[in-house]
Design an enzyme around this catalytic site. Structure first.
Site, mmCIF file in Angstrom:
data_model
loop_
_atom_site.group_PDB
_atom_site.id
_atom_site.type_symbol
_atom_site.label_atom_id
_atom_site.label_comp_id
_atom_site.label_asym_id
_atom_site.label_seq_id
_atom_site.Cartn_x
_atom_site.Cartn_y
_atom_site.Cartn_z
ATOM 1 N N VAL A 32 30.686 26.942 107.543
ATOM 2 C CA VAL A 32 30.041 27.555 106.378
ATOM 3 C C VAL A 32 30.762 26.968 105.064
ATOM 4 O O VAL A 32 31.985 26.216 105.159
ATOM 5 C CB VAL A 32 30.511 29.077 106.216
ATOM 6 N N THR A 33 30.243 27.103 103.988
ATOM 7 C CA THR A 33 30.929 26.494 102.678
ATOM 8 C C THR A 33 32.062 26.834 102.592
ATOM 9 O O THR A 33 32.758 28.002 102.770
ATOM 10 C CB THR A 33 30.090 26.940 101.622
ATOM 11 N N GLN A 34 33.093 25.732 102.619
ATOM 12 C CA GLN A 34 34.455 25.970 102.360
ATOM 13 C C GLN A 34 34.964 25.600 100.983
ATOM 14 O O GLN A 34 35.896 25.786 100.723
ATOM 15 C CB GLN A 34 35.283 25.062 103.555
ATOM 16 N N SER A 35 33.956 24.977 100.207
ATOM 17 C CA SER A 35 34.496 24.465 98.982
ATOM 18 C C SER A 35 33.126 24.050 98.414
ATOM 19 O O SER A 35 32.015 23.754 98.768
ATOM 20 C CB SER A 35 35.340 23.171 99.028
#
Lengths: 275, 264
Positions: A32-35
């Site tokens: 998933v979006t980590q940054s």
């Protein structure tokens, strides 16, 4: 030849070889979006006596690269609410699609019988229509739910409009679902640079209730100028929105006016130094 | 040498520090990971009297060195039948991570409302206290990062304060401070509410000293104590300030008072 619909429009295996599915990366844990990747900088907003003024510049940065210079970061909902997005632009676009869908559903929710007296009421408090406070609660729950599933929407969001008492409403929610309200709000760099200026004019709800629309717009424009001077990830083209009981006035291609670096030559040392 | 450390990444024969594997990233680049928690500062305080309870909290909401809001209440009426909570009997204060605090408050409020509809009477503090502990413990492995205090009047009409840690350990107490300035306020409370380290003058030396006898405080005394505690905390802690919200629970109902605190 494979004539099944699944194969339509695809390169033929007998000519090009089988597709290398390893590029799809469908093994291993789901990621998933980590940054954040493409990001928008500050959003600022201030309440005045019968509404809210909000602004954000039109830049979407890719790290330090000014990648997209015509990105509208203020979005509207049902002509009652303005939503300003800071942070990841793709997550903003996801949320905007989601809100458009919600607005469509909401538009069909019209009260079947409305007395003539009720028509006098402002559009924000019409039954069956979400006002800014309702929409904010929805967004807060959404953001909190996403942080709970470790798949956050990497944004800080400002929501402006009117509440159920037709009073000006302004609130903020971030990627962790933390929400709060204040007479003036700013995200990102704006929290350090614009908020002190706005608090001079609207330190309390009472002060904000004395501001006129013209004053509020003036303060916001001044703040956008200060942000452009000192925030390296900002742009001199910006969007500004005014929301009140008559609806929303959104201008999406404003140019910063009366810039001057004349103050720079008077700066010596750190603050109090004079020689 | 520990062959099997607590760290699953390093299980098996360990590296010495100089031989530790480098992350496959350019020099200076750090991996960014999502941290689901933040500390939003602020402080809370609860004191139980003979026939009343006072719950208080400051109204500042911070993140780092920024003040996000100067008015963000931390003290809530719980379990009323209307949206304005005018007939509520319980008060909850939450401090720590604001989003978890709000989620916790809304869950407890919903549960107390359901109880009231089903049983036709408001939940007792004792029952609500146990339920709150259960709610917190259910999220033992992804906790609500909030320090909760629950206040009300017990079955005998005496003031009751229950305090919690984020995973649901709880006890009934006479007084409790929570949050950023808890360590500043709590010793003050020990001394002023439970008369700790106060002795009868001339009653002896060392162990022979006699403790000052405890007596229940009046409402006026407690209100002053709360204001003094917060004025002290504001002076010494940057995350506390702006406004003081107080809820006074008596058998007549819940009174809310909001006083100014220093905004610097």
């Amino acid at each position: 030849m494979d004539h099944r619909p699944q194969a339509w429009g695809r390169p033929r295996d007998d000519v090009y070889g089988a597709y290398d599915a390893s590029y799809l990366n469908n093994s291993g844990p789901r990621t998933v979006t980590q940054s954040p990747v493409v990001t928008g900088t500050s959003v600022i907003a201030i309440k005045y006596k019968d509404g809210v003024v909000m602004a954000a510049d039109n830049l979407a940065s890719y790290g330090s690269l000014a990648r997209f210079t015509d990105v509208k970061r203020l979005r509207t909902f049902l002509d009652t609410t303005v939503i300003g997005f800071g942070g990841d632009v793709s997550d903003m676009q996801f949320l905007d699609r989601h809100l458009k869908e919600l607005a469509t559903d909401e538009s069909y929710e019209v009260e079947p019988t409305l007395d003539d007296e009720d028509d006098e009421e402002s559009s924000s408090s019409k039954p069956g229509h979400l006002n800014a406070a309702n929409l904010f609660k929805y967004l807060q729950k959404l953001m909190y739910q996403r942080r709970n599933s470790f798949d956050p929407l990497w944004n800080q969001i400002l929501v402006a409009g009117l509440d159920s008492d037709s009073k000006p409403f302004l609130a903020s929610v971030d990627l962790r679902g933390t929400s709060f309200t204040s007479p003036s709000l700013a995200t990102g760099f704006g929290a350090a640079l614009a908020q002190p200026i706005m608090r001079k004019y609207a330190g309390t709800e009472e002060d904000a209730a004395k501001l006129t629309r013209e004053q509020a717009v003036e303060v916001v424009k001044e703040c956008m100028k200060v942000l452009f001077y000192r925030d390296a990830r900002s742009l001199d083209r910006y969007s500004i929105a005014v929301v009140n009981k008559d609806g929303i006035e959104l201008k999406e291609d404003e140019q910063l006016e009366k810039q001057s670096w004349a103050f720079a030559e008077r700066i010596k040392g750190y603050g109090t130094q004079t020689v | 040498m520990a062959m099997f450390s607590q760290n699953p990444l390093l299980n098996g024969p360990n590296y010495s520090f100089s031989e530790a594997p480098k992350f496959n990233a350019p020099e200076g680049a750090r991996q960014h990971r999502f941290d689901p928690y933040t500390d939003n500062g602020g402080s809370t305080l609860a004191i139980a009297g003979a026939d009343f309870t006072i719950m208080a909290g400051d109204t500042r909401l911070t993140s780092g060195y920024s003040i996000n809001s100067r008015f963000h209440p931390k003290v809530f009426k719980i379990g009323g039948t209307t949206s304005d909570q005018s007939d509520a009997t319980l008060v909850l204060s939450v401090v720590g991570f604001a989003a978890d605090g709000e989620a916790l408050k809304e869950r407890l409020d919903a549960i107390c409302k359901m109880y009231r509809y089903r049983h036709g009477k408001p939940m007792s503090v004792k029952a609500c206290a146990q339920r709150l502990s259960t709610i917190l413990y259910q999220k033992r492995f992804f906790p609500y990062y909030a320090y909760a205090i629950l206040g009300g009047l017990d079955e005998e009409g005496k003031g009751a304060v229950y305090s919690y840690d984020p995973v649901g350990s709880y006890e009934r107490e006479q007084c409790r401070a929570g949050g950023a300035a808890a360590s500043l306020i709590m010793p003050f409370l020990d001394n002023q509410v439970n008369f700790k380290n106060q002795f009868i003058p001339g009653s002896g030396e060392g162990h022979a000293l006699q403790e000052r006898e405890r007596r229940p405080l009046t409402r006026q005394e407690v209100e002053t104590l709360v204001k003094d505690a917060f004025d002290g905390a504001v002076e010494r802690h940057i995350e506390v300030g702006d406004g003081l919200q107080m809820m006074i629970i008596t058998k007549e109902g819940i009174e809310e008072v909001i006083l100014p605190l220093k905004r610097d």
